[in-house]
Design an enzyme around this catalytic site. Structure first.
Site, PDB file in Angstrom:
ATOM      1  N   ARG A  52     -55.163 -25.172 142.941  1.00 18.03           N
ATOM      2  CA  ARG A  52     -54.354 -26.020 143.915  1.00 18.03           C
ATOM      3  C   ARG A  52     -54.144 -27.580 143.653  1.00 18.03           C
ATOM      4  O   ARG A  52     -53.118 -28.321 143.627  1.00 18.03           O
ATOM      5  CB  ARG A  52     -54.950 -25.866 145.519  1.00 18.03           C
ATOM      6  CG  ARG A  52     -54.382 -24.734 146.244  1.00 18.03           C
ATOM      7  CD  ARG A  52     -55.429 -24.260 147.154  1.00 18.03           C
ATOM      8  NE  ARG A  52     -56.467 -23.945 146.205  1.00 18.03           N
ATOM      9  CZ  ARG A  52     -56.663 -22.640 145.924  1.00 18.03           C
ATOM     10  NH1 ARG A  52     -55.630 -21.664 146.111  1.00 18.03           N
ATOM     11  NH2 ARG A  52     -57.620 -22.301 144.803  1.00 18.03           N
ATOM     12  N   THR A  53     -55.314 -28.478 143.476  1.00 16.56           N
ATOM     13  CA  THR A  53     -55.582 -29.753 143.202  1.00 16.56           C
ATOM     14  C   THR A  53     -54.541 -30.042 142.159  1.00 16.56           C
ATOM     15  O   THR A  53     -53.689 -31.089 142.341  1.00 16.56           O
ATOM     16  CB  THR A  53     -56.782 -30.143 143.304  1.00 16.56           C
ATOM     17  OG1 THR A  53     -57.523 -29.807 144.396  1.00 16.56           O
ATOM     18  CG2 THR A  53     -57.078 -31.664 143.278  1.00 16.56           C
ATOM     19  N   LYS A  81     -66.630 -32.849 121.689  1.00 15.77           N
ATOM     20  CA  LYS A  81     -67.187 -33.524 120.633  1.00 15.77           C
ATOM     21  C   LYS A  81     -67.840 -34.578 120.953  1.00 15.77           C
ATOM     22  O   LYS A  81     -68.683 -35.194 119.900  1.00 15.77           O
ATOM     23  CB  LYS A  81     -66.073 -34.161 119.430  1.00 15.77           C
ATOM     24  CG  LYS A  81     -64.906 -33.441 119.166  1.00 15.77           C
ATOM     25  CD  LYS A  81     -63.671 -34.029 118.474  1.00 15.77           C
ATOM     26  CE  LYS A  81     -62.460 -33.482 118.395  1.00 15.77           C
ATOM     27  NZ  LYS A  81     -61.304 -34.405 118.173  1.00 15.77           N
ATOM     28  N   ARG A 102     -60.849 -34.768 138.010  1.00 13.40           N
ATOM     29  CA  ARG A 102     -62.048 -33.915 138.780  1.00 13.40           C
ATOM     30  C   ARG A 102     -63.074 -33.768 137.751  1.00 13.40           C
ATOM     31  O   ARG A 102     -62.932 -33.477 136.702  1.00 13.40           O
ATOM     32  CB  ARG A 102     -61.471 -32.538 139.110  1.00 13.40           C
ATOM     33  CG  ARG A 102     -62.462 -31.368 139.313  1.00 13.40           C
ATOM     34  CD  ARG A 102     -61.914 -30.297 140.137  1.00 13.40           C
ATOM     35  NE  ARG A 102     -61.370 -30.383 141.386  1.00 13.40           N
ATOM     36  CZ  ARG A 102     -60.796 -29.584 142.095  1.00 13.40           C
ATOM     37  NH1 ARG A 102     -60.804 -28.146 141.633  1.00 13.40           N
ATOM     38  NH2 ARG A 102     -60.169 -29.582 143.440  1.00 13.40           N
ATOM     39  N   HIS A 130     -63.681 -35.255 148.177  1.00 15.34           N
ATOM     40  CA  HIS A 130     -62.712 -34.598 147.588  1.00 15.34           C
ATOM     41  C   HIS A 130     -61.677 -35.385 148.888  1.00 15.34           C
ATOM     42  O   HIS A 130     -60.701 -34.910 149.259  1.00 15.34           O
ATOM     43  CB  HIS A 130     -62.481 -33.151 147.904  1.00 15.34           C
ATOM     44  CG  HIS A 130     -61.364 -32.501 147.166  1.00 15.34           C
ATOM     45  ND1 HIS A 130     -60.192 -32.858 146.552  1.00 15.34           N
ATOM     46  CD2 HIS A 130     -61.235 -30.992 146.897  1.00 15.34           C
ATOM     47  CE1 HIS A 130     -59.439 -32.220 146.087  1.00 15.34           C
ATOM     48  NE2 HIS A 130     -60.068 -30.991 146.339  1.00 15.34           N
TER      49      HIS A 130
END
Ligand code: CP
Length: 306
Positions: A52-53, A81, A102, A130
């Site tokens: 969703r986000t 890396k 995120r 959030h």
């Protein structure tokens, strides 16, 4: 310095009310906004999974006439890396006008923002915060109830690791006359720091219980959450706690007729699919609202008015 949204309290109550008003206007007349972000680019940098986000951010920017770039897992970036998050953000801020990020580590978006030349939006940091889910939740409550004050809200499930819960408790503590009912297993109670900062210091009443059914009749809003496997150190504990609460039509028999049931999703078992047919189930409407409030937020941070 660019304006970042790391915590929901980075926005004033007045700014949140304005974002909700803009989102309502977008819902009423989306065509008016279709070129608002023409030639602007949003980067979505997701070091942790999302449906969703990430997709609502991308859908939001596309609906504003902008474009999107980014990655959906850390392993497809040079992080694999050994590049630092700071260098990754510094690099992406050379290409994009705004970044939604995120990360599984609490505080990572705040640290990353120190290296960015463009606004950073916290799209979820570990078990911490959030803020854009909270904006989605506030828009949903406003649309369902017509107000953001004077109600009893029950938070149910994993209140310890649930970043959406921490952010929403914090956000609602700035509105008047809200009673909190905190429903969780003893092991997954709301962290003390959230209770101290958001509730106790402000003298806001709350009750804690392990029993969902006994408190359902008093609730105006029920905010269900998933027990989050990814936050547990020990699979045994997760298996023991994962089905602590399963909302079914039978458990809603004594609930108010105008109860609103929210869930940030994804769900696993905690709401039976049969509840989806109940008009009080607001969580699929909540999913839609996420796109519109993120459209409003992107415009605000880019300084774009329509
Ligand atoms: N609500 C939420 O954050 O969902 P995703 O994890 O799918 O983005």
């Amino acid at each position: 310095m660019p304006r970042n949204i790391i915590d929901v309290t980075d926005l004033t109550v007045e700014e949140i009310d304005q974002l909700i008003a803009t989102a309502e206007d977008i819902i009423a007349d989306p065509v008016k906004y279709q070129n608002a972000c023409a030639h602007k680019q949003l980067a979505t940098l997701f070091f942790e999974p999302s449906t969703r986000t990430r997709l609502s951010f991308e859908s939001a920017m596309l609906a504003l006439g902008g474009s999107v770039l980014g990655f959906s897992e850390a392993n497809s970036s040079s992080t694999a890396k050994g590049e630092t998050v700071g260098d990754t953000i510094h690099t992406v801020s050379c290409y994009a006008d705004i970044i939604a990020m995120r990360h599984p580590k609490e505080g990572a978006p705040y640290a990353a923002a120190q290296f960015s030349e463009v606004p950073i939006i916290n799209a979820g940091d570990g078990g911490h915060n959030h803020p854009t889910q909270t904006l989605t939740d506030l828009l949903t409550i406003h649309r369902e109830k017509g107000r953001l004050d004077n109600f009893t809200v029950g938070f149910c499930g994993d209140l310890k690791f649930g970043r959406t819960v921490h952010s929403l408790v914090n956000a609602l503590s700035r509105y008047a006359n809200i009673n909190y009912v905190l429903i969780s297993p003893n092991e997954l109670k709301l962290p003390r720091y959230v209770k101290e900062e958001a509730l106790k210091k402000k003298g806001i009443p709350y009750t804690q219980t392990t029993d969902l059914e006994s408190v359902i009749p008093q609730l105006d809003i029920l905010y269900m959450t998933r027990v989050q496997k990814e936050r547990f150190f020990n699979e045994e504990d997760y298996l023991r706690l994962k089905d602590s609460y399963i909302l079914t039509p039978e458990k809603l028999v004594n609930a108010k007729a105008d109860l609103s049931i929210l869930h940030p999703l994804p769900r696993v078992n905690e709401i039976s699919v049969a509840v989806d047919r109940d008009p009080r189930a607001a969580y699929w409407r909540q999913v839609k609202n996420g796109k519109f409030i993120r459209m409003a937020l992107i415009m605000k941070l880019l300084g774009i008015e329509v």
